[in-house]
Write an enzyme that holds these catalytic residues in place. Sequence first.
Site, PDB file in Angstrom:
ATOM      1  N   HIS A 226      -0.311  33.448 -26.326  1.00  0.00           N
ATOM      2  CA  HIS A 226      -1.050  32.668 -25.336  1.00  0.00           C
ATOM      3  C   HIS A 226      -0.067  31.940 -24.428  1.00  0.00           C
ATOM      4  O   HIS A 226       0.759  31.151 -24.907  1.00  0.00           O
ATOM      5  CB  HIS A 226      -1.965  31.655 -26.033  1.00  0.00           C
ATOM      6  N   HIS A 251      -7.839  30.079 -15.758  1.00  0.00           N
ATOM      7  CA  HIS A 251      -8.329  31.333 -16.331  1.00  0.00           C
ATOM      8  C   HIS A 251      -9.178  32.119 -15.338  1.00  0.00           C
ATOM      9  O   HIS A 251      -9.422  33.312 -15.523  1.00  0.00           O
ATOM     10  CB  HIS A 251      -9.149  31.048 -17.586  1.00  0.00           C
ATOM     11  N   ARG A 335       2.682  23.455  -7.822  1.00  0.00           N
ATOM     12  CA  ARG A 335       2.483  24.109  -9.125  1.00  0.00           C
ATOM     13  C   ARG A 335       1.906  23.079 -10.086  1.00  0.00           C
ATOM     14  O   ARG A 335       2.621  22.220 -10.593  1.00  0.00           O
ATOM     15  CB  ARG A 335       3.807  24.665  -9.658  1.00  0.00           C
ATOM     16  N   CYS A 386       9.995  27.009  -8.914  1.00  0.00           N
ATOM     17  CA  CYS A 386       9.209  27.389 -10.080  1.00  0.00           C
ATOM     18  C   CYS A 386       9.947  28.474 -10.856  1.00  0.00           C
ATOM     19  O   CYS A 386      10.542  29.384 -10.267  1.00  0.00           O
ATOM     20  CB  CYS A 386       7.834  27.885  -9.642  1.00  0.00           C
ATOM     21  N   TYR A 523       7.745  28.860 -21.026  1.00  0.00           N
ATOM     22  CA  TYR A 523       9.000  28.852 -20.277  1.00  0.00           C
ATOM     23  C   TYR A 523      10.161  29.397 -21.104  1.00  0.00           C
ATOM     24  O   TYR A 523      11.269  28.877 -21.051  1.00  0.00           O
ATOM     25  CB  TYR A 523       9.292  27.434 -19.768  1.00  0.00           C
TER      26      TYR A 523
END
Length: 681
Positions: A226, A251, A335, A386, A523
Site C-alpha cells: 500500500h 484514490h 503536493r 517532489c 518514499y
Amino acid sequence: RSGSSRIRIHFCPCSNQPPLLIQFLRLTDYLTSVCVTQEPSHLSFWPFLYCSSLYCIHNIIHSFIHSLSQPYSTTITMISQSMIKSSAALRQQGSRSVQRWISTSSTMATDDSSYGKVAAAAVAAVAMVGYATIAEQQQTTKLVVSCEQQQQQRPRTKMLSTSATAGKAITTAGGSNIEVRTAPTKSKTPVYTAKQVAMNNGANGTPIWMSYGGNVYDVTNFIANHPGGAEKIMQAAGSSVEPFWHVYRQHFATDLPMKLMEQMLIGELLDKDQEKVDLKMELLEETTADPYALEPLEERHPALIVHGEQPMNAEVPEHLLTKDYLTPPDLFYIRHHHPVPFLAKDDVENFELEFDLGAYGGKKKSISLKEIQSMPKVEVTATLQCSGNRRGGYNDFERTSGTSWGQGAISTAKWGGVRLRDLIKHMGLEDEFDAQENGKLEHVRFHAMDGMMASIGIEKAMNPYGDVIVCYEMNGKPLPRDHGYPLRVIVPGYAAVRNVKWVQKIELSQEEAEGPWQRGLNYKVLPPGVRDAKKVDLSKIPSMMELSVQSGITSIVLAQSKQKSAKAPKPGDTILVQASGWAYSGGGRNIVRVDVTGDGAQTWQAASLKTGQDQKQGRAWAWTFWECTLPAKVQADGSVMVHSKGVDLAFNSQPDSAKHNWNVRGLTNNSWYSKKISVQQ
C-alpha cells in the site's frame, strides 16, 4: 474498468452536431443557477444534485468548455474520460445513490422544458457509468450513447434498460436521442455479511478483508504494498473503505486503485449491509463538514496542471517552469497528502511551536510565532522537488503507483525564517555532539498539523552550513497556506517531503519518524525487479533524503533566421536549434555542466550555464538555468529530438534511460530528459 465491471463507452456522433455541446453548456448554466437561487424542495431533480454535490456534472462540463476549440475526436475522448472520472464520485455514494440517479432521470424526462429532457439524458448516461462501476454482480457492461440528428419536431423515446430498472424510458430534447444499454451476466461470486467481513481483520492470523461499493476484497497480500503505508490501510481492516476514502480522496484521482482491487475481489456484500454503509456515508456528509471545504483556491494559479484536486496535486506547466528563477508562490507546484489546515485569526495569534527535548533530558517547551519572528532572520534560496517528479517517464515502460508527474513538480523560492539549530539551542540543547554521541540522538522529527511526520539526521539539522530553517516567509511575503502557513521547515538539498509544511512540533529522537512518509513504502526506492514489497525488508532500505542530479528542457526553437525564402527542413537534414532548461542536484552539489545532444547522442554540446551557476560550492541549494545552441538531425516525421543530462559537483551524471531505474513507487527518475518538436511547419 472499475471494480468487477468493464465499461465500454461508444460515442456515435452524427454530422453537424455542435448543438449537443451547446445543450450541455446550457444545462450547466441552468443547473448552477437553480442550485444557487432555489431551495432544494423546489427542485424536482434535487436528489441528483444532492447525491453528486454537483461535482460529477462539473467534471463533464469542464471538459465540454475546454473542448470547444478542440477537434471533434478529441472532444469525444475528453467527454468519455470525464464520464469515467465522474463515476468515481458516485462510488463514494454507493449503489443506493446511483439508483436514485436512474429513477431521477425518469422523473426529469417528464419535465416539459427542454432543459429537463437534456438533463435526463445526462443523468441517465452518467448514472449508468456509475452503476457499472459499483455493480453488485460480475458483469460486462456496454454503454452506448448514440446521438442522432432527428428530422422530426417531436422528440423520440428510447428505453433505458438495466438489471435494476428494466423498462425505464427516457426522452431527450428534440434533435438528440440517447440510448443506454447494459448486458449483465449472472453473478457467481459468494455473498458475505458485514459480520463475516469484520471477523477477517488480520487478528490471530486471519485474512484481511474490506468492503467497498457492495463488493468484498481480500487485501492480505496487498498490505505491504500500500503506497500510503500498512498503518493507513489497516485502519479499514474488517470494515468498509468508504469512510476512509471520503478523507483520502487521492484514490479517485486515477483508476489505479480500482484496477488493483479487481485482483483482490472475492465476493459481494449483503445488500442490506451495503445499504447501512450508504446510510452511514449520507449521515457523515450531512453532519460533518467537508474536510476540503476551506481549501485556499484563490492562492492557486489557473495555469497549474492539476493531477488531483482533493488533495491538491499540481505541477508547473513546461512553458512557465523557467520563466522566472524564483517561482511565483501561486505557480509553485503543490503536493498535498491531506486537506490544507485552516487557522482562524485567533489561532494564528496564539500559535506556538512545540519543542520536545525529553530524549535529551530536557523538557517540552513552546515558543510563539511572534517570538520566532523576532529572532535573527536568514534567507535561503532553495529548490524543492517532489521525489516522484518525472514519474510519467517510468510509466512509459510499466505503470507505477503515484501521480504521473511530468517535469513540473519542482519549483524554487527564497525562504525566510530562523535557523533550526538556533531554535533548538534556544529551546535548551547545549551540546549537539554530546546529544549524538552519548545520548544516541540521531534524528530531528517534525510533526505537521495534518498528521504527517518526517525526520532528518541531526548532522544536517545542526550543521551551521546546512541552512535548515524554520520558515515563515516565501519570496519576501508570508507563507501561503498551500505552502505551510504559518510555519514550515526548509531542508535545502533534500527531497521535498522532508520540508514539512504546517509544522507544529519538533523533537529530538533516537529513532527516525514513524509513519508511511519515513518508514513505509511511500518514499523508498525498491530494486527494479521487485514488484512486491513483502520480498524486501523495508526497514533496511533508507528513505529518500538527498536527490539525484536532474535536468529538464523547457524550450526548443529554430536557431536559423526566419526568412521568407528559407526552405522547410527535410528528413535527414541537420539544423541548428536553441534549447534551454534547468538542472539541479541534491545535497548542495553544484551543477558543473549540462550536456545536450540533438543527433541521438552521436555528439554532445556543453550548454552555457546561466542563473544559479554562481552558488557557493557545496551549498548550491537551488537549480541552475542553462542555454545551448546545437545541431539537431531532422527525423522521418519532420521533428527533432533533443536530450539533456546534467553533471554535478561529484561528477554524477544522468543515466540514458529510465528503464533500468524503474521502481514500483516511481521515485527519482533522473534519466536523460528528452523533448521533441516539429520543424516542418
